[in-house]
Design an enzyme around this catalytic site. Structure first.
Site, PDB file in Angstrom:
ATOM      1  N   THR A 145       0.603  -1.264   0.079  1.00 55.69           N
ATOM      2  CA  THR A 145       0.114   0.030   0.008  1.00 55.69           C
ATOM      3  C   THR A 145       1.016   1.178   0.040  1.00 55.69           C
ATOM      4  OG1 THR A 145      -1.712   1.246   1.206  1.00 55.69           O
ATOM      5  CG2 THR A 145      -0.292  -0.088   2.489  1.00 55.69           C
ATOM      6  N   SER A 187      -2.265   3.156  10.620  1.00 55.89           N
ATOM      7  CA  SER A 187      -3.328   2.267  11.237  1.00 55.89           C
ATOM      8  C   SER A 187      -2.830   0.891  11.424  1.00 55.89           C
ATOM      9  CB  SER A 187      -4.660   2.219  10.354  1.00 55.89           C
ATOM     10  OG  SER A 187      -4.472   1.282   9.053  1.00 55.89           O
ATOM     11  N   TYR A 189      -3.721  -1.763   9.979  1.00 51.06           N
ATOM     12  CA  TYR A 189      -3.794  -2.492   9.066  1.00 51.06           C
ATOM     13  C   TYR A 189      -2.593  -1.919   8.298  1.00 51.06           C
ATOM     14  CZ  TYR A 189      -3.921  -2.267   3.923  1.00 51.06           C
ATOM     15  OH  TYR A 189      -3.718  -2.288   2.700  1.00 51.06           O
ATOM     16  N   HIS A 190      -2.228  -0.664   8.214  1.00 49.71           N
ATOM     17  CA  HIS A 190      -0.964  -0.076   7.317  1.00 49.71           C
ATOM     18  C   HIS A 190       0.209  -0.584   8.186  1.00 49.71           C
ATOM     19  CE1 HIS A 190      -3.832   2.750   5.774  1.00 49.71           C
ATOM     20  NE2 HIS A 190      -3.413   2.619   4.637  1.00 49.71           N
ATOM     21  N   LYS A 193       1.376  -3.928   6.732  1.00 49.08           N
ATOM     22  CA  LYS A 193       1.886  -3.909   5.436  1.00 49.08           C
ATOM     23  C   LYS A 193       3.540  -3.365   5.551  1.00 49.08           C
ATOM     24  CE  LYS A 193      -1.331  -4.874   2.742  1.00 49.08           C
ATOM     25  NZ  LYS A 193      -1.542  -5.892   1.748  1.00 49.08           N
TER      26      LYS A 193
HETATM   27  P1  NAD Z   1     -10.653  -7.770  -0.138  1.00 48.01           P
HETATM   28  O1  NAD Z   1     -10.898  -7.890   1.290  1.00 48.01           O
HETATM   29  O2  NAD Z   1     -11.725  -7.404  -1.189  1.00 48.01           O
HETATM   30  O3  NAD Z   1     -10.094  -9.218  -0.707  1.00 48.01           O
HETATM   31  C1  NAD Z   1      -9.027  -9.925   0.174  1.00 48.01           C
HETATM   32  C2  NAD Z   1      -9.146 -11.451  -0.181  1.00 48.01           C
HETATM   33  O4  NAD Z   1      -8.359 -12.146   0.796  1.00 48.01           O
HETATM   34  C3  NAD Z   1     -10.718 -11.522   0.425  1.00 48.01           C
HETATM   35  O5  NAD Z   1     -11.392 -12.414  -0.579  1.00 48.01           O
HETATM   36  C4  NAD Z   1     -10.416 -12.563   1.718  1.00 48.01           C
HETATM   37  O6  NAD Z   1     -11.423 -13.540   2.065  1.00 48.01           O
HETATM   38  C5  NAD Z   1      -9.056 -13.039   1.503  1.00 48.01           C
HETATM   39  N1  NAD Z   1      -8.371 -13.337   2.475  1.00 48.01           N
HETATM   40  C6  NAD Z   1      -8.055 -12.780   3.532  1.00 48.01           C
HETATM   41  N2  NAD Z   1      -7.234 -13.283   4.370  1.00 48.01           N
HETATM   42  C7  NAD Z   1      -6.816 -14.563   4.028  1.00 48.01           C
HETATM   43  C8  NAD Z   1      -6.179 -16.012   4.450  1.00 48.01           C
HETATM   44  N3  NAD Z   1      -5.578 -15.801   5.560  1.00 48.01           N
HETATM   45  N4  NAD Z   1      -6.319 -16.675   3.777  1.00 48.01           N
HETATM   46  C9  NAD Z   1      -6.862 -16.699   2.477  1.00 48.01           C
HETATM   47  N5  NAD Z   1      -7.551 -15.688   2.065  1.00 48.01           N
HETATM   48  C10 NAD Z   1      -7.708 -14.563   2.987  1.00 48.01           C
HETATM   49  O7  NAD Z   1      -9.527  -6.906  -0.378  1.00 48.01           O
HETATM   50  P2  NAD Z   1      -8.966  -6.023  -1.884  1.00 48.01           P
HETATM   51  O8  NAD Z   1      -9.832  -4.698  -1.786  1.00 48.01           O
HETATM   52  O9  NAD Z   1      -9.347  -6.968  -2.806  1.00 48.01           O
HETATM   53  O10 NAD Z   1      -7.386  -5.916  -1.477  1.00 48.01           O
HETATM   54  C11 NAD Z   1      -6.497  -6.949  -1.824  1.00 48.01           C
HETATM   55  C12 NAD Z   1      -5.259  -6.695  -1.314  1.00 48.01           C
HETATM   56  O11 NAD Z   1      -4.788  -5.297  -2.138  1.00 48.01           O
HETATM   57  C13 NAD Z   1      -5.101  -6.209   0.033  1.00 48.01           C
HETATM   58  O12 NAD Z   1      -3.635  -7.069   0.520  1.00 48.01           O
HETATM   59  C14 NAD Z   1      -5.111  -4.882   0.269  1.00 48.01           C
HETATM   60  O13 NAD Z   1      -4.142  -4.472   1.240  1.00 48.01           O
HETATM   61  C15 NAD Z   1      -4.570  -4.408  -1.063  1.00 48.01           C
HETATM   62  N6  NAD Z   1      -4.839  -3.051  -1.346  1.00 48.01           N
HETATM   63  C16 NAD Z   1      -6.203  -2.802  -1.627  1.00 48.01           C
HETATM   64  C17 NAD Z   1      -6.424  -1.475  -2.015  1.00 48.01           C
HETATM   65  C18 NAD Z   1      -7.902  -1.088  -2.161  1.00 48.01           C
HETATM   66  O14 NAD Z   1      -8.369   0.053  -2.405  1.00 48.01           O
HETATM   67  N7  NAD Z   1      -8.934  -1.874  -2.213  1.00 48.01           N
HETATM   68  C19 NAD Z   1      -5.412  -0.493  -2.218  1.00 48.01           C
HETATM   69  C20 NAD Z   1      -4.242  -0.497  -1.956  1.00 48.01           C
HETATM   70  C21 NAD Z   1      -3.796  -2.138  -1.637  1.00 48.01           C
HETATM   71  N1  USQ Z   2     -12.472   9.602   3.910  1.00 46.71           N
HETATM   72  C1  USQ Z   2     -13.315  10.436   3.775  1.00 46.71           C
HETATM   73  N2  USQ Z   2     -14.612   9.957   3.910  1.00 46.71           N
HETATM   74  C2  USQ Z   2     -14.851   8.916   3.582  1.00 46.71           C
HETATM   75  C3  USQ Z   2     -14.113   7.784   3.670  1.00 46.71           C
HETATM   76  C4  USQ Z   2     -12.646   8.220   3.899  1.00 46.71           C
HETATM   77  O1  USQ Z   2     -13.065  11.793   4.065  1.00 46.71           O
HETATM   78  O2  USQ Z   2     -16.149   8.821   3.930  1.00 46.71           O
HETATM   79  C5  USQ Z   2     -10.988   9.936   3.881  1.00 46.71           C
HETATM   80  C6  USQ Z   2     -10.161   9.196   5.186  1.00 46.71           C
HETATM   81  O3  USQ Z   2     -10.178  10.009   6.396  1.00 46.71           O
HETATM   82  C7  USQ Z   2      -8.738   9.136   4.507  1.00 46.71           C
HETATM   83  C8  USQ Z   2      -9.028   9.015   3.060  1.00 46.71           C
HETATM   84  O4  USQ Z   2     -10.284   9.591   2.588  1.00 46.71           O
HETATM   85  O5  USQ Z   2      -7.970  10.500   4.876  1.00 46.71           O
HETATM   86  C9  USQ Z   2      -8.728   7.751   2.493  1.00 46.71           C
HETATM   87  O6  USQ Z   2      -9.759   6.759   3.306  1.00 46.71           O
HETATM   88  P1  USQ Z   2     -10.064   5.533   2.219  1.00 46.71           P
HETATM   89  O7  USQ Z   2     -11.033   4.724   3.418  1.00 46.71           O
HETATM   90  O8  USQ Z   2     -10.459   5.767   1.148  1.00 46.71           O
HETATM   91  O9  USQ Z   2      -8.659   4.465   2.289  1.00 46.71           O
HETATM   92  P2  USQ Z   2      -7.571   3.876   3.288  1.00 46.71           P
HETATM   93  O10 USQ Z   2      -8.077   4.069   4.709  1.00 46.71           O
HETATM   94  O11 USQ Z   2      -6.284   4.706   3.105  1.00 46.71           O
HETATM   95  O12 USQ Z   2      -7.541   2.426   2.668  1.00 46.71           O
HETATM   96  C10 USQ Z   2      -7.702   2.002   1.344  1.00 46.71           C
HETATM   97  C11 USQ Z   2      -7.618   0.680   1.295  1.00 46.71           C
HETATM   98  C12 USQ Z   2      -6.462  -0.099   1.806  1.00 46.71           C
HETATM   99  C13 USQ Z   2      -5.274   0.602   0.978  1.00 46.71           C
HETATM  100  C14 USQ Z   2      -5.291   2.084   0.967  1.00 46.71           C
HETATM  101  C15 USQ Z   2      -4.420   2.905   0.013  1.00 46.71           C
HETATM  102  O13 USQ Z   2      -8.787   0.284   2.106  1.00 46.71           O
HETATM  103  O14 USQ Z   2      -6.542  -1.503   1.669  1.00 46.71           O
HETATM  104  O15 USQ Z   2      -4.014  -0.067   1.513  1.00 46.71           O
HETATM  105  O16 USQ Z   2      -6.776   2.622   0.610  1.00 46.71           O
HETATM  106  S1  USQ Z   2      -3.558   4.112   0.438  1.00 46.71           S
HETATM  107  O17 USQ Z   2      -4.634   5.074   1.065  1.00 46.71           O
HETATM  108  O18 USQ Z   2      -2.838   4.561  -0.653  1.00 46.71           O
HETATM  109  O19 USQ Z   2      -2.789   3.708   1.666  1.00 46.71           O
END
Ligand code: NAD
Ligand code: USQ
Length: 397
Positions: A145, A187, A189-190, A193
């Site tokens: 991320t 967070s 979560y972050h 990573k």
């Molecule tokens: P998502 O939650 O939709 O998909 C993740 C999938 O992984 C799910 O289907 C879940 O069931 C599976 N999973 C989780 N833990 C597991 C485990 N222990 N064993 C097997 N399967 C497991 O999330 P996404 O939005 O598709 O994100 C995918 C990846 O990309 C994540 O690692 C996330 O951090 C990264 N990412 C997502 C975004 C975004 O905006 N969605 C942005 C940046 C990075």
């Molecule tokens: N935000 C608002 N209003 C909302 C939702 C979010 O103002 O209704 C703001 C948040 O406070 C934050 C920004 O928008 O400042 C982004 O929030 P987000 O929920 O869209 O994104 P984030 O929590 O950063 O997480 C998402 C994905 C995560 C990925 C990350 C990429 O869930 O898996 O890693 O984006 S990044 O943001 O580049 O780190």
């Protein structure tokens, strides 16, 4: 190529699996369906009507003539089954999406914090350990991320792709050293990573694993050419306060006439990429793996950056929806600038979809089409970074 896609039932993993299958790879999905179970826990559903995994696989075969393997397996807790699967399949590449990915969910309570760390760190480590133990020569592509860098990096110097060259003062003069960019997670979560990054550095160095870490921005959009082929292949669209990401949330809110939920002043700047480009980036990363002995190869997987309030104003203008400035439930700077280098993907042929091109289509074909499936009570973000930051209901009018 034989490709294992871990987390292939998720928002990024499902369209990536279909894309890789479509271009001729032999794809096996591993997923423990934990994301679907979290929907049940949170009592919310994807805005789009996603189908069960078995049906998704059957329909893909019907539509494309191609087989997709599916194994329900938890990579964090079922190490022996993971080893057996890798032994049997001997994949050429593994794409690792399988982690708990929502920052707000990871800050919800102690149970969710512990689950996020246990699931993400153990899962990643199990995978690295299994590949090493079996002596497999696979290209491993992991979804990281942009948030590993944090959002305190200011000024006009773009965030580099993974590494920084620093000068270390010594009695004999400055020594130049290349280091992993300092981590600054916002967070739990972050944080996971950033821990993944250290695991990758160790296994690349010690065991010669070939690892690509993609520092992805916020993914928006829903469909790819493959998921749009049949409604039963539709991708998930999260809009709730924990899993919905900002741009897709604003589009859905506008579709039902809900005020756009800007946190604080909306001064946060973030990087964005369309889901169609996510799948392309994975293809490009698989085609350009590092050599054995190289450090992990890091790409910033982003198309453009936007400030949250500018996004809200853009959507508000397009759809005539009001903006609500809510107290920010997160601990984050009120304002930040963000300049990111994404030269590596651009130089390998990525031609990204920009917001200005895809916004109306997304709004019309997804947010408005499925608006009647929305549960309005799930929109406000309830997870707070510290006690006492809760948002009162009457602030959203
Ligand atoms: P998502 O939650 O939709 O998909 C993740 C999938 O992984 C799910 O289907 C879940 O069931 C599976 N999973 C989780 N833990 C597991 C485990 N222990 N064993 C097997 N399967 C497991 O999330 P996404 O939005 O598709 O994100 C995918 C990846 O990309 C994540 O690692 C996330 O951090 C990264 N990412 C997502 C975004 C975004 O905006 N969605 C942005 C940046 C990075
Ligand atoms: N935000 C608002 N209003 C909302 C939702 C979010 O103002 O209704 C703001 C948040 O406070 C934050 C920004 O928008 O400042 C982004 O929030 P987000 O929920 O869209 O994104 P984030 O929590 O950063 O997480 C998402 C994905 C995560 C990925 C990350 C990429 O869930 O898996 O890693 O984006 S990044 O943001 O580049 O780190």
């Amino acid at each position: 190529m034989k490709v294992l896609v871990i987390g292939g039932d998720g928002f990024c993993g499902w369209p990536t699996s279909l894309h890789l299958s479509d271009i001729g790879h032999e794809v096996t999905i591993v997923d423990n369906l934990s994301r679907r179970n979290i929907d049940i826990e949170l009592e919310v559903e994807s805005l789009t009507p996603i189908r069960p995994m078995g049906e998704r696989v059957r329909v893909w075969k019907e539509v494309s003539g191609k087989e997709l393997g599916f194994v329900n397996l938890d990579i964090a807790t079922e190490y022996d089954r993971l080893v057996d699967l890798l032994t049997e399949l001997r994949p050429d590449a593994v794409v690792h999406f399988g982690e708990q990915r929502a920052a707000p969910y990871s800050m919800r309570n102690d149970k969710a914090k512990r689950y996020t760390v246990d699931n993400n760190v153990r899962g990643t480590h199990n995978l690295l350990c299994a590949i090493t133990t079996l002596g497999l020569d696979v290209a491993l592509v992991h979804l990281g991320t942009m948030g590993v860098y944090g959002y305190g990096w200011s000024g006009s110097a773009p965030i580099p792709e993974g590494y920084l060259t620093v000068k270390v003062p010594t009695p004999d003069g400055d020594l130049a050293r290349e280091i992993l960019h300092p981590a600054n997670p916002g967070s739990v979560y972050h944080l996971t990573k950033t821990l993944d990054q250290l695991l990758f550095a160790f296994y690349a160095n010690n065991d010669g694993l070939r690892i690509t870490d993609l520092h992805q921005g916020i993914v928006w959009g829903t469909q790819t050419p493959q998921t749009a082929l049949d409604e039963r292949l539709i991708n998930r669209f999260d809009y709730d306060g924990d899993y919905g990401t900002v741009l897709n949330r604003f589009l859905m809110q506008a579709a039902i006439g809900h005020p756009l939920t800007v946190h604080g002043t909306g001064g946060q700047t973030r990087a964005f990429i369309h889901i169609r480009d996510t799948v392309r980036c994975i293809e490009i990363a698989l085609n350009n793996p590092p050599e054995r002995g190289d450090k992990p190869s890091v790409f910033n997987q982003v198309a453009e950056t936007y400030r949250v309030r500018d996004l809200a104003e853009l959507i508000s203008r397009l759809t005539d929806t009001k903006i609500a400035n809510l107290p920010n439930p997160r601990r984050e700077a009120a304002e930040n600038d963000l300049v990111v280098s994404n030269n590596r993907f651009l130089s390998l042929g990525l031609n990204p979809t920009l917001l200005s091109e895809g916004l109306l289509e997304e709004s019309r074909d997804i947010a408005m089409r499925y608006a009647d499936r929305a549960d309005v009570s799930k929109i406000i973000a309830r997870s707070v970074w510290r006690k006492g930051m809760e948002v009162a209901d009457d602030l959203v009018k």
